[in-house]
Scaffold this active site. Structure first.
Site, PDB file in Angstrom:
ATOM      1  N   HIS A  73      33.834   3.404  40.328  1.00  0.00           N
ATOM      2  CA  HIS A  73      33.088   2.195  40.698  1.00  0.00           C
ATOM      3  C   HIS A  73      32.189   1.767  39.551  1.00  0.00           C
ATOM      4  O   HIS A  73      31.463   2.579  38.993  1.00  0.00           O
ATOM      5  CB  HIS A  73      32.205   2.463  41.926  1.00  0.00           C
ATOM      6  CG  HIS A  73      32.978   2.600  43.198  1.00  0.00           C
ATOM      7  ND1 HIS A  73      32.391   2.564  44.423  1.00  0.00           N
ATOM      8  CD2 HIS A  73      34.306   2.742  43.419  1.00  0.00           C
ATOM      9  CE1 HIS A  73      33.325   2.692  45.367  1.00  0.00           C
ATOM     10  NE2 HIS A  73      34.486   2.813  44.773  1.00  0.00           N
ATOM     11  N   TYR A 201      24.346  -0.826  49.958  1.00  0.00           N
ATOM     12  CA  TYR A 201      23.077  -0.300  50.465  1.00  0.00           C
ATOM     13  C   TYR A 201      22.365  -1.471  51.142  1.00  0.00           C
ATOM     14  O   TYR A 201      22.011  -2.443  50.467  1.00  0.00           O
ATOM     15  CB  TYR A 201      22.215   0.230  49.316  1.00  0.00           C
ATOM     16  CG  TYR A 201      22.692   1.538  48.729  1.00  0.00           C
ATOM     17  CD1 TYR A 201      23.763   1.586  47.838  1.00  0.00           C
ATOM     18  CD2 TYR A 201      22.056   2.734  49.052  1.00  0.00           C
ATOM     19  CE1 TYR A 201      24.188   2.799  47.292  1.00  0.00           C
ATOM     20  CE2 TYR A 201      22.472   3.952  48.503  1.00  0.00           C
ATOM     21  CZ  TYR A 201      23.538   3.970  47.631  1.00  0.00           C
ATOM     22  OH  TYR A 201      23.951   5.169  47.095  1.00  0.00           O
ATOM     23  N   PRO A 293      19.216  11.703  50.346  1.00  0.00           N
ATOM     24  CA  PRO A 293      20.522  11.317  49.794  1.00  0.00           C
ATOM     25  C   PRO A 293      20.634   9.881  49.278  1.00  0.00           C
ATOM     26  O   PRO A 293      21.648   9.512  48.697  1.00  0.00           O
ATOM     27  CB  PRO A 293      21.488  11.527  50.973  1.00  0.00           C
ATOM     28  CG  PRO A 293      20.647  11.527  52.192  1.00  0.00           C
ATOM     29  CD  PRO A 293      19.296  11.980  51.789  1.00  0.00           C
ATOM     30  N   LYS A 297      21.950  12.060  44.445  1.00  0.00           N
ATOM     31  CA  LYS A 297      21.661  12.922  43.296  1.00  0.00           C
ATOM     32  C   LYS A 297      21.867  14.425  43.521  1.00  0.00           C
ATOM     33  O   LYS A 297      21.934  15.189  42.555  1.00  0.00           O
ATOM     34  CB  LYS A 297      20.199  12.721  42.857  1.00  0.00           C
ATOM     35  CG  LYS A 297      19.945  11.398  42.186  1.00  0.00           C
ATOM     36  CD  LYS A 297      20.399  11.416  40.738  1.00  0.00           C
ATOM     37  CE  LYS A 297      20.506  10.040  40.136  1.00  0.00           C
ATOM     38  NZ  LYS A 297      21.849   9.449  40.206  1.00  0.00           N
ATOM     39  N   TYR A 385      20.877   5.513  38.596  1.00  0.00           N
ATOM     40  CA  TYR A 385      21.935   5.743  39.584  1.00  0.00           C
ATOM     41  C   TYR A 385      23.162   6.379  38.920  1.00  0.00           C
ATOM     42  O   TYR A 385      23.752   7.318  39.454  1.00  0.00           O
ATOM     43  CB  TYR A 385      22.317   4.425  40.277  1.00  0.00           C
ATOM     44  CG  TYR A 385      23.149   4.638  41.518  1.00  0.00           C
ATOM     45  CD1 TYR A 385      22.554   4.680  42.772  1.00  0.00           C
ATOM     46  CD2 TYR A 385      24.529   4.839  41.443  1.00  0.00           C
ATOM     47  CE1 TYR A 385      23.303   4.901  43.918  1.00  0.00           C
ATOM     48  CE2 TYR A 385      25.283   5.065  42.578  1.00  0.00           C
ATOM     49  CZ  TYR A 385      24.670   5.092  43.815  1.00  0.00           C
ATOM     50  OH  TYR A 385      25.415   5.317  44.939  1.00  0.00           O
TER      51      TYR A 385
HETATM   52  P1  FAD Z   1      25.232  23.998  49.210  1.00  0.00           P
HETATM   53  O1  FAD Z   1      26.310  22.991  49.111  1.00  0.00           O
HETATM   54  O2  FAD Z   1      24.321  23.942  50.385  1.00  0.00           O
HETATM   55  O3  FAD Z   1      25.905  25.428  49.118  1.00  0.00           O
HETATM   56  C1  FAD Z   1      25.205  26.630  49.422  1.00  0.00           C
HETATM   57  C2  FAD Z   1      26.193  27.669  49.868  1.00  0.00           C
HETATM   58  O4  FAD Z   1      25.503  28.877  50.131  1.00  0.00           O
HETATM   59  C3  FAD Z   1      26.898  27.282  51.168  1.00  0.00           C
HETATM   60  O5  FAD Z   1      28.290  27.444  51.030  1.00  0.00           O
HETATM   61  C4  FAD Z   1      26.305  28.228  52.198  1.00  0.00           C
HETATM   62  O6  FAD Z   1      27.226  28.529  53.235  1.00  0.00           O
HETATM   63  C5  FAD Z   1      25.980  29.437  51.341  1.00  0.00           C
HETATM   64  N1  FAD Z   1      24.936  30.294  51.908  1.00  0.00           N
HETATM   65  C6  FAD Z   1      23.813  29.927  52.579  1.00  0.00           C
HETATM   66  N2  FAD Z   1      23.113  31.021  52.943  1.00  0.00           N
HETATM   67  C7  FAD Z   1      23.804  32.081  52.489  1.00  0.00           C
HETATM   68  C8  FAD Z   1      23.575  33.495  52.564  1.00  0.00           C
HETATM   69  N3  FAD Z   1      22.512  33.994  53.169  1.00  0.00           N
HETATM   70  N4  FAD Z   1      24.480  34.299  51.987  1.00  0.00           N
HETATM   71  C9  FAD Z   1      25.563  33.819  51.357  1.00  0.00           C
HETATM   72  N5  FAD Z   1      25.831  32.495  51.267  1.00  0.00           N
HETATM   73  C10 FAD Z   1      24.952  31.641  51.825  1.00  0.00           C
HETATM   74  N6  FAD Z   1      24.545  14.624  46.672  1.00  0.00           N
HETATM   75  C11 FAD Z   1      25.065  13.807  45.708  1.00  0.00           C
HETATM   76  O7  FAD Z   1      24.972  14.138  44.536  1.00  0.00           O
HETATM   77  N7  FAD Z   1      25.699  12.625  46.002  1.00  0.00           N
HETATM   78  C12 FAD Z   1      25.825  12.206  47.281  1.00  0.00           C
HETATM   79  O8  FAD Z   1      26.454  11.173  47.521  1.00  0.00           O
HETATM   80  C13 FAD Z   1      25.240  13.020  48.317  1.00  0.00           C
HETATM   81  N8  FAD Z   1      25.335  12.668  49.614  1.00  0.00           N
HETATM   82  C14 FAD Z   1      24.907  13.531  50.578  1.00  0.00           C
HETATM   83  C15 FAD Z   1      25.081  13.140  51.891  1.00  0.00           C
HETATM   84  C16 FAD Z   1      24.659  13.997  52.897  1.00  0.00           C
HETATM   85  C17 FAD Z   1      24.836  13.563  54.321  1.00  0.00           C
HETATM   86  C18 FAD Z   1      24.110  15.288  52.573  1.00  0.00           C
HETATM   87  C19 FAD Z   1      23.705  16.254  53.668  1.00  0.00           C
HETATM   88  C20 FAD Z   1      23.953  15.674  51.282  1.00  0.00           C
HETATM   89  C21 FAD Z   1      24.335  14.796  50.254  1.00  0.00           C
HETATM   90  N9  FAD Z   1      24.175  15.140  48.937  1.00  0.00           N
HETATM   91  C22 FAD Z   1      24.620  14.271  47.959  1.00  0.00           C
HETATM   92  C23 FAD Z   1      23.581  16.428  48.566  1.00  0.00           C
HETATM   93  C24 FAD Z   1      24.622  17.494  48.240  1.00  0.00           C
HETATM   94  O9  FAD Z   1      25.550  17.622  49.275  1.00  0.00           O
HETATM   95  C25 FAD Z   1      23.925  18.843  47.955  1.00  0.00           C
HETATM   96  O10 FAD Z   1      22.915  18.625  47.016  1.00  0.00           O
HETATM   97  C26 FAD Z   1      24.906  19.900  47.441  1.00  0.00           C
HETATM   98  O11 FAD Z   1      25.669  20.411  48.508  1.00  0.00           O
HETATM   99  C27 FAD Z   1      24.172  21.068  46.761  1.00  0.00           C
HETATM  100  O12 FAD Z   1      25.068  22.082  46.420  1.00  0.00           O
HETATM  101  P2  FAD Z   1      24.639  23.614  46.421  1.00  0.00           P
HETATM  102  O13 FAD Z   1      25.830  24.383  45.962  1.00  0.00           O
HETATM  103  O14 FAD Z   1      23.353  23.747  45.706  1.00  0.00           O
HETATM  104  O15 FAD Z   1      24.280  23.941  47.933  1.00  0.00           O
HETATM  105  C1  PHB Z   2      28.469   9.283  50.414  1.00  0.00           C
HETATM  106  O1  PHB Z   2      29.519   8.682  50.088  1.00  0.00           O
HETATM  107  O2  PHB Z   2      28.482  10.240  51.193  1.00  0.00           O
HETATM  108  C2  PHB Z   2      27.171   8.826  49.849  1.00  0.00           C
HETATM  109  C3  PHB Z   2      27.146   7.807  48.944  1.00  0.00           C
HETATM  110  C4  PHB Z   2      25.932   7.385  48.414  1.00  0.00           C
HETATM  111  C5  PHB Z   2      24.756   8.000  48.819  1.00  0.00           C
HETATM  112  C6  PHB Z   2      24.787   9.044  49.731  1.00  0.00           C
HETATM  113  C7  PHB Z   2      26.006   9.455  50.254  1.00  0.00           C
HETATM  114  O3  PHB Z   2      23.574   7.563  48.328  1.00  0.00           O
END
Ligand code: FAD
Ligand code: PHB
Length: 397
Positions: A73, A201, A293, A297, A385
């Site tokens: 995009h 948005y 979100p 980021k 962004y």
């Molecule tokens: P996580 O993905 O949370 O992974 C952590 C892992 O650790 C999991 O698999 C979990 O099961 C495991 N774990 C937890 N506790 C334990 C334990 N005690 N022992 C062993 N394993 C454990 N970010 C963006 O950049 N762009 C977006 O568009 C965006 N949209 C989002 C939309 C939503 C609705 C949400 C909820 C989040 C969004 N995010 C977005 C944020 C993004 O999803 C997170 O920042 C990302 O998942 C972080 O990755 P991580 O590996 O740090 O953590």
């Molecule tokens: C998504 O596609 O899940 C999404 C896109 C943009 C955002 C957050 C989530 O700011």
């Protein structure tokens, strides 16, 4: 007893990418994950990848499917006062974003780890970490009914916001900065062709709404709700009605509707841990920080953290010097706070706040007017962004 160089807790994007980057540097790691492989490969989360994240995945050799299936995009739309205003990233900053679901990134990374002979313990129970304040770090867990112990030189806490690594650090050693927002997002996935090629948005008197997508046939839609919203009060018909209201334009815009196959509510918070390290434990991704979100980021910050961490660990194992590891937190936190500011700003600009007498909404409209009519203001949005350069000055690792 299992021995490895780096013990990683959590197989989210941070843990998996760290393990993969380390293996490219010739460093061994083992991942301990509490959920099943199927669960992490299906968990619906983020969707927007910055150019820097895309480049990192490509350079690390895990970008094949993303290049084929990701949707590139070149801009987004800001919608307010029933009109759409495009922010043209390509023209303003010459950069793009890629829409590719987080669980697809996770699948690609799990596949890469197993192909390279990497070890991931899924469905690990009672995970705990020890000895990271000295020189004998250990991860203990139960797996397939057996008690296991992993001895390693360093532990990477990549276990997300609700994981066990951050709370295992002695009280008082870390500082936390937190802001909880008085709203959440109700998110859905629907079998419906996205009504626009780019993300929208929307700032509406009834609250924020976001139109995103996963594929040319699947829409990802969000609407602002209460943080404790009860999904039972949201039959599909009410969700569509509310979404249509928030996206309406003077020209009669309609979202395409279709069967909803996933629904969830996400609370919103900003959170930072300082420093992101303690002894031989290094926190990365959501374990160290959370952003609302709105700025897309979270996943991108997780990728930036582990890029820095993998390089600092490689330097340590290659030269014996931990000088780069000691700078890990300081280097990451600069980007983290920039992303915190941007995510807070986008959130404050787009959401309806409780007890607004009407002042806040009008202030937002004035700011949106500026962002969509001043090239300087639009450029600031586009720059943030699409993502800061993956190497900020001073990040030369
Ligand atoms: P996580 O993905 O949370 O992974 C952590 C892992 O650790 C999991 O698999 C979990 O099961 C495991 N774990 C937890 N506790 C334990 C334990 N005690 N022992 C062993 N394993 C454990 N970010 C963006 O950049 N762009 C977006 O568009 C965006 N949209 C989002 C939309 C939503 C609705 C949400 C909820 C989040 C969004 N995010 C977005 C944020 C993004 O999803 C997170 O920042 C990302 O998942 C972080 O990755 P991580 O590996 O740090 O953590
Ligand atoms: C998504 O596609 O899940 C999404 C896109 C943009 C955002 C957050 C989530 O700011």
């Amino acid at each position: 007893m299992i021995r490895t160089q780096v013990g990683i807790v959590g197989a989210g994007p941070a843990g998996l990418l760290l393990s993969h980057l380390l293996s490219l540097e010739g460093i061994e790691s083992v991942i301990v994950e509490s959920q099943s492989r199927a669960h992490i490969e299906e968990r619906v989360r983020a969707g927007v990848l910055e150019q820097g994240t895309v480049d990192l995945l490509n350079e690390a050799g895990v970008g094949d499917r993303m290049r084929r299936q990701g949707l590139v995009h070149h801009g987004i739309e800001l919608r307010f006062g029933r009109r759409g205003h495009r922010i043209d990233f390509q023209e303003l900053v010459g950069r793009a974003i890629t829409v590719y679901a987080q669980h697809e990134v996770v699948k690609d990374l799990v596949h890469a780890r197993f192909t390279a002979g990497g070890q991931i313990f899924f469905e690990a129970d009672s995970v705990s970490i020890h000895g990271f304040d000295g020189d004998d770090p250990r991860i203990r867990f139960r797996h397939a009914g057996e008690q296991r112990e992993l001895a390693c030189h360093y532990i990477a806490g990549c276990d997300g916001f609700r994981g066990i690594c951050r709370p295992s650090v002695p009280a008082g050693a870390l500082r936390f900065y937190e802001k909880v927002y008085p709203f959440g997002w109700l998110g859905i996935l629907a079998e419906a062709k996205p009504a626009s090629d780019e993300l929208i948005y929307a700032n509406h008197e009834c609250g924020f709404a976001l139109m995103s997508m996963r594929t040319p046939g699947i829409s990802r839609l969000y609407l602002q709700c209460r943080p404790d919203e009860d999904l039972a009060e949201w039959p599909d018909s009410r969700i569509w009605e509310e979404l249509q209201r928030r996206f309406q334009t003077a020209e009669g815009f309609r979202l395409n509707e279709g069967p909803i196959f996933q629904k969830g509510v996400t609370a919103m918070r900003s959170f930072v841990t300082e420093p992101m390290q303690y002894g031989r434990l290094f926190l990365a991704g959501d374990a160290a920080h959370i952003v609302p979100p709105t700025g897309a980021k979270g996943l991108n910050l997780a990728a930036a953290d582990v890029r820095i961490l993998s390089r600092a660990l490689a330097w340590r194992f290659c030269t014996g010097s931990d000088e780069r590891l000691r700078r890990y937190s300081e280097i990451c936190l600069r980007r983290v706070w920039r992303a915190q500011h941007f995510s807070w700003w986008m959130t404050s600009l787009m959401h309806r706040f409780n007890q607004d007498s009407g002042f806040d909404h009008r202030r937002q409209l004035a700011e949106l007017d500026q962002v969509t009519s001043s090239r300087a203001a639009a450029t600031v949005l586009a720059e943030n962004y699409t993502g800061l350069p993956f190497q900020l000055p001073g990040e030369e690792l």
